[in-house]
Design a protein around this motif. Sequence first.
Motif, PDB file in Angstrom:
ATOM      1  N   UNK A 215     -40.407  42.649 -14.186  1.00 19.23           N
ATOM      2  CA  UNK A 215     -41.293  42.964 -15.317  1.00 19.23           C
ATOM      3  C   UNK A 215     -40.804  44.239 -16.001  1.00 19.23           C
ATOM      4  N   UNK A 216     -40.427  45.222 -15.196  1.00 18.01           N
ATOM      5  CA  UNK A 216     -39.990  46.508 -15.770  1.00 18.01           C
ATOM      6  C   UNK A 216     -38.694  46.330 -16.555  1.00 18.01           C
ATOM      7  N   UNK A 219     -39.414  44.806 -19.848  1.00 17.85           N
ATOM      8  CA  UNK A 219     -40.030  45.796 -20.737  1.00 17.85           C
ATOM      9  C   UNK A 219     -38.951  46.709 -21.300  1.00 17.85           C
ATOM     10  N   UNK A 220     -38.032  47.135 -20.424  1.00 17.90           N
ATOM     11  CA  UNK A 220     -37.005  48.092 -20.858  1.00 17.90           C
ATOM     12  C   UNK A 220     -36.095  47.471 -21.919  1.00 17.90           C
ATOM     13  N   UNK A 221     -35.894  46.171 -21.832  1.00 18.41           N
ATOM     14  CA  UNK A 221     -34.950  45.544 -22.765  1.00 18.41           C
ATOM     15  C   UNK A 221     -35.650  44.887 -23.937  1.00 18.41           C
ATOM     16  N   UNK A 222     -36.983  45.031 -23.980  1.00 18.51           N
ATOM     17  CA  UNK A 222     -37.712  44.362 -25.079  1.00 18.51           C
ATOM     18  C   UNK A 222     -37.286  44.947 -26.418  1.00 18.51           C
TER      19      UNK A 222
END
Lengths: 222, 52, 206, 258
Positions: A215-216, A219-222
């Motif tokens: 999940x993280x 999020x970081x690559x969104x």
Amino acid sequence: MLASLAGIIERDLRLAFRRKGDVAQVLVFFVIVASLFPLGTGAEPNQLRAMGPGVVWVAALLAALLSLNRLFAADYADGSLEQMLIAAHPLAVTVAGKTIAHWLTTGLPLTLLAPLLGVQYDLPGAALGALVASLALGTPVLSLIGAVGAALTLGTRGAAVLLALLVLPLYVPVLVFGAGAVGAALAGLPHGAHLSLLGAFLVFSTVFAPWATCAALRIALD
Amino acid sequence: MNWGSVDGFFHMGGYGLFVWGSYGVGLLCIALEVIALRMRARRLARTAGGEA
Amino acid sequence: MLQAESLACERGGRLLFKSLEFTLAPGTLLRVLGPNGAGKTSLLRILCGLARPVAGRVLWSGEDAHALGEEYGRRLLYLGHLSAIKEDLTPRENLRFAQRLVGLEAPRAALDEALARLGLAGREDVPARYLSQGQKRRAALARLALSRALPLWILDEPLAALDVHAIDTVLALIGTHLADGGMAVLTSHQEIELASASILRLVLAG
Amino acid sequence: MSTKELDFGEHAARGEWWLRYAAPQAFFPLAGRLIPYFVVLAVVFAACGLYLGFFVAPTDFQQGEAYRIIFLHVPAAWMSMFLYVVMALWGALGFVLNTRLSGMMASAIAPTGALFTFIALWTGALWGKPTWGTWWVWDARLTSELILLFLYVGFIALKASIDDPRRADRAGAVLALVGVVNVPIIYFSVQWWNTLHQGASVSLTRSPSMATTMLWGMLLMALAAWMYAIAVCLARVRLIIREREREMAWMRELGGGE
């Protein structure tokens, strides 16, 4: 699925061996930190023996923490991480592979090196055995939980300090029972309970940590 | 009513320092939090012209 | 068949585009145009599932691409601005791993042939650190020569930093891909001349 | 059409009326109206709690008057844990439903949660000195509170280090979820590690081992702390809503990145 996992592990190990310096640095750091304490507290054997388990375990914990950015930071910077999110296998397989590779290059060497430091702290045979056993069960948990922190702090300002701040509190249970096992063995008490709890933490984090890391990463690559 | 007098209340059976030290800091923390919010609102109003 | 259904994207508080629709049939190329900051890269990242749209969906043969997860990933070749080339690995190792990642294990000969096609013959075993920027980009583009099995190509500025010869090679590869019934979405500042293929143009106002 | 309508319109279009208030702009005035009620409730509960604690509750035969610190220490400790769970829930809600307000609520709760943790630690130390003779006692609950403070600070630091608010909310949500799963584990392992402190005087399983007035004093103070927390968090979330709007306005003028 297993082939993909092996592929990820093989790649990360190949990268680690191409940069042996990074792996060695972590081990040297482990030895230095553990060797500093007697200089500060005096080398009286009974005192050393008493604090040995705690010092070796905290040194191992910090060494693992130090190497966590190697997990994703480089791949995030050069675009490889992006490609891993669009792979033919679930992201969790990639995360598992990278975490295993990270453990093989930090946790495992630390565990094998720990008895040497244990001797430095005049730990008897039984305690050394417990030290290796507790580190063998505990260091994978450090990698699993550390991976969550590494993914969360990808591309953030001051990631190194922030990573320590996020991850160290979560390391407390592993430290308590890891050092506790060695302390119990030192006192001649049975330490099976400690090791089984470490095993429980290992199973628990193996199930939950990869989900949080995936999940993280998304999020970081969104 | 536990306290003979106001002095007795503040003396707190000899533990005045600890009891009022606790409640004092507790109240101080709350006051600081409210003040911090006020200042944050004022800084917001000054830069964006938005009402707090 | 790739479809975008009322896609909207917000980046840094700004609505880059909204209710964006298109359908990409096999054999066609979608060229995304627009000034810098118009959201071209963001659109491409949404199409390959890296970024989340604020609204709307990406459909792959009728199914929601996000829900398909690695099923969709198995059909997709994405090349972003970053070449994803590890400096400590050789071009051959980089290419082998990139292919393995999408489930297309290629033998050594095929890897070398793809690298040679992009003008990297003789440099297969040189650590990528010693290659120039253009050569690294070509090492990444070598994947195009091995990705016939991937129906959808999403390429962000594939022709950037390439010399004339390499541009022709890449265009030829894209041409054969489209001729085989493949689909491609790409951004490029240079004009794309592809004889046979049908090219859709999508202009993002920005 | 600016993003605000998009959020609001999109939800309303899908007939999710309860999501109406998930749009920050609709929640802003509502929060403003609620704050005074919670402030009054907090003051009333605190007054009753303190009255019970200081004027009705008898002197403790062992600790004399020092024990009256528990009317602040225990409610603060409860609130510090309760707010962390609420923060994690708001984070999870925002993560799943992708509503911006939930992430803002989580950010609004964190400082107050950290404050209650600090108060619990401070009052714990001041209570420890007369009772066990040292300022800092490595007792299970205090040590867990200290670690909880680190978790709060970690959450706040992570969100502060990420510029994009949406990404910060989502990253914070993941961290808070990982944290809330670990809090009981940390508490259990620290508890095992040190059984110096006598069991929690009020635990859900055992009946309270203290005079009922003491218990009521603590419960009222806990309610007061809760009301206060809600009031402060609503006030802070209003500020966050305005700050994010201003941030977006600046970015729109400057033309955000591609």
